[in-house]
Design a protein around this motif. Structure first.
Motif, PDB file in Angstrom:
ATOM      1  N   HIS A   1       0.860  -1.197   0.000  1.00 52.53           N
ATOM      2  CA  HIS A   1       0.000   0.000   0.000  1.00 52.53           C
ATOM      3  C   HIS A   1       0.893   1.244   0.000  1.00 52.53           C
ATOM      4  O   HIS A   1       1.012   1.937   1.020  1.00 52.53           O
ATOM      5  N   PRO A   2       1.544   1.538  -1.129  1.00 53.68           N
ATOM      6  CA  PRO A   2       2.487   2.666  -1.176  1.00 53.68           C
ATOM      7  C   PRO A   2       1.786   4.013  -1.030  1.00 53.68           C
ATOM      8  O   PRO A   2       0.608   4.170  -1.389  1.00 53.68           O
ATOM      9  N   LEU A   3       2.535   4.982  -0.519  1.00 54.09           N
ATOM     10  CA  LEU A   3       2.012   6.336  -0.388  1.00 54.09           C
ATOM     11  C   LEU A   3       1.943   7.009  -1.752  1.00 54.09           C
ATOM     12  O   LEU A   3       2.840   6.844  -2.580  1.00 54.09           O
ATOM     13  N   SER A   4       0.884   7.770  -1.966  1.00 53.31           N
ATOM     14  CA  SER A   4       0.781   8.581  -3.180  1.00 53.31           C
ATOM     15  C   SER A   4       1.590   9.857  -2.980  1.00 53.31           C
ATOM     16  O   SER A   4       2.059  10.154  -1.869  1.00 53.31           O
ATOM     17  N   ALA A   5       1.741  10.637  -4.032  1.00 53.93           N
ATOM     18  CA  ALA A   5       2.450  11.920  -3.931  1.00 53.93           C
ATOM     19  C   ALA A   5       1.752  12.835  -2.926  1.00 53.93           C
ATOM     20  O   ALA A   5       2.404  13.527  -2.133  1.00 53.93           O
ATOM     21  N   GLN A   6       0.409  12.804  -2.934  1.00 52.67           N
ATOM     22  CA  GLN A   6      -0.342  13.630  -1.982  1.00 52.67           C
ATOM     23  C   GLN A   6      -0.143  13.127  -0.558  1.00 52.67           C
ATOM     24  O   GLN A   6      -0.024  13.912   0.385  1.00 52.67           O
ATOM     25  N   ASP A   7      -0.096  11.810  -0.388  1.00 52.31           N
ATOM     26  CA  ASP A   7       0.140  11.235   0.938  1.00 52.31           C
ATOM     27  C   ASP A   7       1.482  11.700   1.502  1.00 52.31           C
ATOM     28  O   ASP A   7       1.592  12.064   2.681  1.00 52.31           O
ATOM     29  N   ILE A   8       2.501  11.677   0.655  1.00 49.88           N
ATOM     30  CA  ILE A   8       3.837  12.088   1.090  1.00 49.88           C
ATOM     31  C   ILE A   8       3.837  13.566   1.476  1.00 49.88           C
ATOM     32  O   ILE A   8       4.415  13.965   2.496  1.00 49.88           O
TER      33      ILE A   8
END
Length: 206
Positions: free
Chosen positions: A92-99
């Motif tokens: 479940h990788p982080l999206s650019a927005q998550d980061i």
């Protein structure tokens, strides 16, 4: 009061704008009017969504907490916490927005050490994290969710994560140093095991 998906999305957008303004200008120099203008909303709407300007950061901070809780609920019995977190980050990788949100949350974390009102909002989110962790801990310890040991472990684990957030936030945001995922996981592992006297964090019998 029930919040619709549209309202939740709007609150998160306000939260991102507020966090950015607090970081750029400082909390004292940012008003509710400033936050409303940045979000493209009326000030009246801001006060309908939030009780104070500092509480505007809660949805952003809650997003990080909720992501961890979602991961914790996927935690297989046969894995330790850090083994699961490492594997889950790949699945479940982080999206650019998550980061971007994670960085913003760390920035807010560093500001809470000198702003009591902002720290209140920060601790409110951690209180919800503690409540959310209790069922996860209860299942792994094979105890009722209202058991004293479960409640103490939930409080201890939440406190451990708060300390890690503050330490990592200071290292990354204030000191400008890099911290690897492996280093963060090692800190989490030590903090959780120390805080619970080794009762929580390792694999368990199904």
């Amino acid at each position: 009061m029930l919040i619709t998906d549209k309202q939740a999305s709007a609150r998160l957008d306000v939260s991102r704008k507020a966090a950015a303004l607090f970081w750029e200008r400082g909390v004292a120099a940012t008003s509710g009017d400033d936050i409303a203008a940045a979000a493209g909303l009326s000030t009246r709407t801001i006060w309908r969504y939030f009780r104070t300007k500092e509480s505007c950061v809660e949805p952003l901070l809650a997003k990080t907490a909720e992501r961890f809780l979602a991961s914790a609920r996927r935690w297989p019995a046969e894995l330790s916490l850090i083994e699961h977190l490492a594997a889950d980050a790949i699945e479940h990788p982080l999206s650019a927005q998550d980061i971007e949100d994670e960085v913003a949350a760390l920035r807010i974390c560093t500001l809470t050490t000198t702003d009591p009102a902002l720290r209140t909002a920060y601790l409110m989110v951690h209180d919800e994290l503690e409540r959310g962790l209790a069922p996860v801990i209860a299942e792994r310890l094979h105890l009722p969710v209202d058991d004293l040991t479960v409640r103490l472990c939930a409080a201890a684990v939440t406190g451990a994560f708060r300390v890690i957030d503050e330490d990592v936030g200071r290292t990354v945001i204030v000191e400008g140093k890099q911290v690897s995922q492996a280093e963060v996981l090692a800190l989490i592992d030590q903090a959780v095991r120390d805080a619970t006297n080794g009762r929580f964090g390792g694999p368990v019998d199904p």
